[in-house]
Design a protein around this motif. Structure first.
Motif: not given
Lengths: 114, 112
Positions: A35, A37, A43, A90, A101-103, A105-107, B34, B36, B43
């Motif tokens: 993605y 952002q 996103l 991302l 939990y959806g996905y 993600f990395g930082s 969802f 977040y 992230g």
């Protein structure tokens, strides 16, 4: 815990350069996503992959390509970087197309193209 | 077209001042919504999943609720550490594949 690791937190590249953004996950997830952002836009999905060597275009694939040679690694490639590709990128992964939990993600990698 | 809209874009609260964030959605056949939390330079981190109208989930000072058209994230007596961007996403099946469609987020700032 699932870990999604993006190789760079910050990158500065010049217009026209070929840029590689790397993402590695350590939980044997089949599905990986890229993605971008941007403020006010949320996103937006660039590319995704449901299996090794498989890739599908998301909503904004123009100017990007991807590579998935190994299950744990999903690379985003900017063939010729342009200033409008300055953004936060991302990477995410999941064990099924969308889990409870959806996905994960990395930082993120903040890319600046000058 | 599937769409997610969050409001307000930004919210400033005093510590202890309760409020709600809104996520309105248009999706053909909701398969999950969802929430977040995203801290600056990081992230998104998973908070809640809601599947059907009337469902509620709670975690510390946060409570998420769902109707057929929108979801609310209620924040009760917030603390400065609740400051973050809160993202909402819906699970959609369109164009032949599953995907999460995200809203633009609400930036929450809680001041002491």
């Amino acid at each position: 815990d699932v870990k999604v690791t993006q190789s760079s937190r910050y990158l500065v590249k010049r217009t026209g350069e070929k840029v590689f953004l790397e993402c590695v996950q350590d939980m044997d997830h089949e599905n990986m996503f890229w993605y971008r952002q941007d403020p006010g836009l949320g996103l937006r999905l660039i590319y995704f992959s449901y299996d090794v060597k498989m890739k599908e275009k998301g909503d904004i694939p123009e100017g990007y390509s991807v590579s998935r040679e190994k299950k744990e690694r999903f690379s985003l490639i900017l063939e010729s970087a342009s200033t409008n590709q300055t953004s936060m990128y991302l990477c995410a992964s999941s064990s099924t197309p969308v889990t409870n939990y959806g996905y994960t993600f990395g930082s993120g990698t903040r890319l600046t193209v000058v | 077209e599937d769409q997610v809209t969050q409001s307000p874009e930004a919210l400033r609260l005093q510590e202890g001042e309760s409020s709600s964030l809104n996520c309105s959605y248009t999706v053909s056949g909701l398969r999950g919504l969802f929430w977040y939390r995203q801290d600056p330079g990081k992230g998104p981190e998973f908070l809640f999943t809601l599947y059907s109208a009337g469902e509620e989930k709670e975690k510390e000072r946060l409570k998420a609720t769902l109707t057929k058209k929108e979801s609310f994230l209620h924040i009760t007596a917030p603390k400065p550490e609740d400051s973050a961007t809160y993202l909402c996403a819906v699970h959609s099946f369109s164009g032949g594949y599953n995907k999460l469609i995200f809203g633009a987020g609400t930036r929450l700032a809680v001041h002491p």
